[in-house]
Design an enzyme around this catalytic site. Structure first.
Site, PDB file in Angstrom:
ATOM      1  N   ASP A   1      -3.599   1.532   2.948  1.00 25.47           N
ATOM      2  CA  ASP A   1      -4.843   0.918   3.432  1.00 25.47           C
ATOM      3  C   ASP A   1      -4.715  -0.586   3.634  1.00 25.47           C
ATOM      4  O   ASP A   1      -5.663  -1.241   4.077  1.00 25.47           O
ATOM      5  CB  ASP A   1      -6.015   1.244   2.492  1.00 25.47           C
ATOM      6  CG  ASP A   1      -5.790   0.809   1.059  1.00 25.47           C
ATOM      7  OD1 ASP A   1      -4.660   0.943   0.561  1.00 25.47           O
ATOM      8  OD2 ASP A   1      -6.753   0.348   0.410  1.00 25.47           O
TER       9      ASP A   1
ATOM     10  N   HIS B   1       0.517  -0.320  -0.259  1.00 25.03           N
ATOM     11  CA  HIS B   1      -0.356   0.841  -0.078  1.00 25.03           C
ATOM     12  C   HIS B   1      -0.875   0.885   1.361  1.00 25.03           C
ATOM     13  O   HIS B   1      -1.145  -0.149   1.977  1.00 25.03           O
ATOM     14  CB  HIS B   1      -1.515   0.819  -1.072  1.00 25.03           C
ATOM     15  CG  HIS B   1      -1.140   1.359  -2.419  1.00 25.03           C
ATOM     16  ND1 HIS B   1      -1.756   0.970  -3.589  1.00 25.03           N
ATOM     17  CD2 HIS B   1      -0.192   2.269  -2.792  1.00 25.03           C
ATOM     18  CE1 HIS B   1      -1.217   1.624  -4.621  1.00 25.03           C
ATOM     19  NE2 HIS B   1      -0.264   2.410  -4.155  1.00 25.03           N
TER      20      HIS B   1
END
Length: 312
Positions: free
Chosen positions: A66, A64
């Protein structure tokens, strides 16, 4: 060993918290190992006590954004500093192609090699991911919407405290010999005597252990990975009040993180990866999240950007 939190927010950065990254400073060398590298991580490093030139290994939990968007920029910057020995990067399938694509698309050629290790088989087969004479690293599969992995860094037991007075009483002169004796080795002295280092050392000292688990809903594998750890850093995206969202998005609540620490007999828990919805101006604050976790596991602490914490 100690850790420095470089980013403690979930999903997106806030004014006070950047997205996920954590640096582990090894006690027995000048190395730094980086765990996750969200957008803006290199800016956080510049503001911290960490030197980017000391980063030798990077561990990525999952793909992901982030947790990975800061990687290409950090690697490009490290290339300018002339890191000739290269960097080892551990992570999920797809990490190598992401980095290669980002660097090639921006016409960036690194001046040092990258060594990639895909962790899936190590996690599923419970194999040691990395080991040397001082440390070993294990990983485990977590429960998230995409493949995600937790990591454990364990120091091997250290020699006991060396009894200098005993050595001096036996007329053993200080010098390199002391180092060998402290390691428990048998040493031939200049006067012909043979002495065993174990006679001069106290009992072995237990090595430190650190576990990093994010992103995940409550997972038995996280409990197993954290067994008897000195420090567990565990995501705590949601409050207990928002438990339904945690199950929907496969993230942890404060209680799930605390339960993991409790069941694993971890000594200390630090919760991180907080949803930006919890601020000092909202009905549920980060302090409230900490209090929730402490009801289940009292030795819980709240992560914040640039917090430095000893493993023990």
């Amino acid at each position: 060993m100690n850790i420095t939190f470089l980013g403690t927010s979930s999903g997106v950065p806030s004014l006070t918290r950047n997205v996920s990254s954590l640096a582990l400073k090894l006690s027995q060398s000048s190395e730094v190992w980086l765990f996750d590298c969200g957008e803006g991580t290199q800016h956080q490093i510049m503001k911290s006590n960490i030197k980017s030139s000391q980063i030798k290994k990077i561990f990525i939990t999952h793909m992901h954004g982030d947790h990975i968007y800061g990687l290409p920029g950090l690697l490009a910057t490290l290339g300018l500093s002339g890191n000739s020995n290269g960097i080892e990067i551990y992570g999920p399938l797809g990490l190598r192609s992401f980095i290669s694509s980002a660097l090639s698309s921006s016409f960036c050629k690194l001046s040092f090699p990258l060594h990639f290790v895909e962790v899936e088989n190590f996690a599923s087969e419970n194999k040691i991911l990395f080991e040397n004479n001082k440390l070993k690293v294990n990983c485990a599969c977590l429960k998230h919407k995409i493949p995600a992995y937790g990591y454990r860094v364990s120091e091997k037991d250290k020699p006991g405290i060396f009894d200098i007075k005993k050595a001096e009483s036996m007329k053993i002169a200080p010098g390199p010999i002391y180092s060998k004796l402290q390691q428990g080795k048998e040493v031939l002295l200049p006067d012909g005597r043979t002495v065993n280092g174990k006679e001069f050392c106290g009992p072995p000292r237990k090595g430190e252990s650190f576990v990093y688990c994010t992103d995940t809903v409550f997972s038995e594998s996280a409990v197993s990975l954290s067994k008897n750890a000195d420090l567990l850093v565990h995501e705590s995206t949601f409050s207990q009040e928002d438990e339904s969202m945690a199950y929907e998005k496969l993230h942890s609540t404060t209680i799930m993180a605390a339960k993991t620490a409790l069941l694993s007999n971890t000594k200390k828990l630090i919760i991180t990866h907080l949803s930006p919805r919890y601020t000092s101006k909202n009905s549920i604050t980060p302090s409230d999240l900490l209090k929730e976790a402490q009801k289940v596991f009292p030795n819980t602490h709240l992560a914040k950007d640039f917090l430095v914490a000893d493993i023990k």
